[in-house]
Design a protein around this motif. Sequence first.
Motif, PDB file in Angstrom:
ATOM      1  N   ALA A   1       0.830  -1.204   0.000  1.00  9.39           N
ATOM      2  CA  ALA A   1       0.000   0.000   0.000  1.00  9.39           C
ATOM      3  C   ALA A   1       0.867   1.257   0.000  1.00  9.39           C
ATOM      4  CB  ALA A   1      -0.930  -0.013   1.210  1.00  9.39           C
ATOM      5  N   ARG A   2       1.961   1.234   0.777  1.00  6.61           N
ATOM      6  CA  ARG A   2       2.876   2.384   0.795  1.00  6.61           C
ATOM      7  C   ARG A   2       3.506   2.604  -0.578  1.00  6.61           C
ATOM      8  NH1 ARG A   2       8.051   2.724   0.550  1.00  6.61           N
ATOM      9  NH2 ARG A   2       8.403   0.498   0.957  1.00  6.61           N
ATOM     10  N   ILE A   3       3.949   1.518  -1.201  1.00  5.42           N
ATOM     11  CA  ILE A   3       4.597   1.623  -2.510  1.00  5.42           C
ATOM     12  C   ILE A   3       3.612   2.142  -3.552  1.00  5.42           C
ATOM     13  CG2 ILE A   3       5.631   0.229  -4.364  1.00  5.42           C
ATOM     14  CD1 ILE A   3       6.746  -1.557  -2.027  1.00  5.42           C
ATOM     15  N   GLU A   4       2.356   1.720  -3.477  1.00  4.63           N
ATOM     16  CA  GLU A   4       1.336   2.241  -4.390  1.00  4.63           C
ATOM     17  C   GLU A   4       1.204   3.750  -4.232  1.00  4.63           C
ATOM     18  OE1 GLU A   4      -2.014  -1.152  -5.168  1.00  4.63           O
ATOM     19  OE2 GLU A   4      -1.976  -0.302  -3.150  1.00  4.63           O
TER      20      GLU A   4
ATOM     21  N   ILE B   1      -1.240  -1.821  -7.634  1.00  6.48           N
ATOM     22  CA  ILE B   1      -0.498  -3.081  -7.721  1.00  6.48           C
ATOM     23  C   ILE B   1      -1.434  -4.217  -7.303  1.00  6.48           C
ATOM     24  CG2 ILE B   1       1.580  -4.330  -7.011  1.00  6.48           C
ATOM     25  CD1 ILE B   1       2.799  -1.631  -6.217  1.00  6.48           C
ATOM     26  N   PRO B   2      -2.230  -4.749  -8.237  1.00  5.58           N
ATOM     27  CA  PRO B   2      -3.104  -5.872  -7.882  1.00  5.58           C
ATOM     28  C   PRO B   2      -2.268  -7.037  -7.335  1.00  5.58           C
ATOM     29  CG  PRO B   2      -3.610  -5.026 -10.084  1.00  5.58           C
ATOM     30  CD  PRO B   2      -2.328  -4.392  -9.658  1.00  5.58           C
ATOM     31  N   THR B   3      -2.701  -7.599  -6.224  1.00  2.00           N
ATOM     32  CA  THR B   3      -1.895  -8.622  -5.547  1.00  2.00           C
ATOM     33  C   THR B   3      -2.762  -9.792  -5.117  1.00  2.00           C
ATOM     34  OG1 THR B   3      -0.364  -6.929  -4.714  1.00  2.00           O
ATOM     35  CG2 THR B   3      -0.320  -9.076  -3.624  1.00  2.00           C
ATOM     36  N   VAL B   4      -2.265 -10.987  -5.420  1.00  2.00           N
ATOM     37  CA  VAL B   4      -2.843 -12.219  -4.875  1.00  2.00           C
ATOM     38  C   VAL B   4      -1.755 -12.898  -4.060  1.00  2.00           C
ATOM     39  CG1 VAL B   4      -4.451 -12.481  -6.787  1.00  2.00           C
ATOM     40  CG2 VAL B   4      -2.224 -13.620  -6.877  1.00  2.00           C
ATOM     41  N   ALA B   5      -2.161 -13.835  -3.215  1.00  2.00           N
ATOM     42  CA  ALA B   5      -1.174 -14.484  -2.355  1.00  2.00           C
ATOM     43  C   ALA B   5      -1.585 -15.907  -2.040  1.00  2.00           C
ATOM     44  CB  ALA B   5      -0.998 -13.705  -1.050  1.00  2.00           C
ATOM     45  N   HIS B   6      -0.582 -16.785  -1.997  1.00  2.00           N
ATOM     46  CA  HIS B   6      -0.755 -18.085  -1.372  1.00  2.00           C
ATOM     47  C   HIS B   6      -0.617 -17.823   0.132  1.00  2.00           C
ATOM     48  CE1 HIS B   6      -0.333 -19.624  -5.383  1.00  2.00           C
ATOM     49  NE2 HIS B   6       0.950 -19.372  -5.454  1.00  2.00           N
TER      50      HIS B   6
END
Length: 454
Positions: free
Chosen positions: A351-354, A361-366
């Motif tokens: 969120a900070r980098i965005e 930056i759409p993000t998914v995660a295992h």
Amino acid sequence: MTVVTLLRESLGAIVDTSEASLEEARADRPGHAAAGRPLAVVHAERVDHVQQTMRIATETRTPVVVRGAGTGLAGAANAGAGEIVLSKRRMTAIREIRPDDLLAVVEPGILNADLNVELARHGLWWAPDPASRDISTVGGNIATGAGGLLCAKYGVVRDAVLGVDLVLADGRLLHLGHRSVKGVTGLDLTALVVGSEGTLGVVVGATLKLRRLVQGETCTVTATFPGVRDAAAASAAVTAAGVQPAIMELMDAASLAAVHALLALPAPSAGAAQLTIQTDGPAAGVEADTIAEILRTHGGVTAVTHDREEGERLLAIRRSMHAGMASLGTTLIEDVSVPRSAMPAMFDEIARIEREHGLTIPTVAHAGDGNLHPNFVFEGPEVPPQVWAAADDLFRAAIRLGGTLTGEHGIGVLKRRWLAEELGDDQWMLQRQIAAVFDPLGILNPGKVFSPDA
């Protein structure tokens, strides 16, 4: 006599110089391409085809890029000017299935999904489960050290490979590893080859460690949260509670919205993130109920289904992530891992980098193992400097949190500039020296993993 002439005289019709094949071999799945076109594509069908290609490459000092289905995400199998492409996509045989020993011996070009269809006839399966399982090869899984959706419970590729048959740069054939459950004779060269991205040799066969098909039901839990940090905190709470789901996948608001649009599903609530969790085995129902209660206490709007087909439909949303991102533009699909307890902090960093770089930056995660896939979407074939600056910030944040540059995609060409920073100079140099023992001339996948000018 040219290299292509030598290849044709030795190997005949499997040497391909068509414009379409050469162009295809330049790029991986997201479309990142090498400079120039390779000399030829050798469509190896047997081990001796691989050996002869490597003998000619060694004799002529010609670089070789090993390639499977071309579904990689880090540019590790992209071939450029002056290089031979050694394709193993036609090497798809299952040489042996041993239900009594829980092993199979296969060629590297077989697809994950096709292998598991055959194994299921024997009540068996191979656990590695990348989201691209329908189009990714076993050899590619081994090259990158792939993981996937199930690895938190069932392990990654390194945990599921007993041995490999490896052709060295000079054409010699080695049989590494063992067929027994235990085996510690000498150095573990099999584990060294897994994840080596084609820099140590050419895998032409693999002895795989299998599992019996899981008995019992499969339950799926879905939960939506007001924001991604809430979802990450809930997933960390599931892990801390000691429950072990088979799958625990997280999608942030941007990735969820993109996939819903692609699949023509109703738009999710603004800002909503989602967890999709599966439990399996005899205790699946109890575990699903326990997980659902944890998610509810963390603010998740939660539902549980015991229907296996419905569960697969829900997981199809997560498995469509790559296609969803591709619908938005050119995508740099990244891959960092952090300790599972650090997942909320890593989403704070994203969120900070965005904010600081003016990007979404759409993000998914295992979420079950702390492996995040942030996606940088842009127009055109080249990654803009602004995106590289944000990616640099993201990689350094993951390392600060005790994480790593890559959990399953590999280094390839896209992350090689950051490799020494994570490893440290001494380990980085030692790894280069090890690679040189396998490949003294430096003809195997040059410029991949390690920077070419280092």
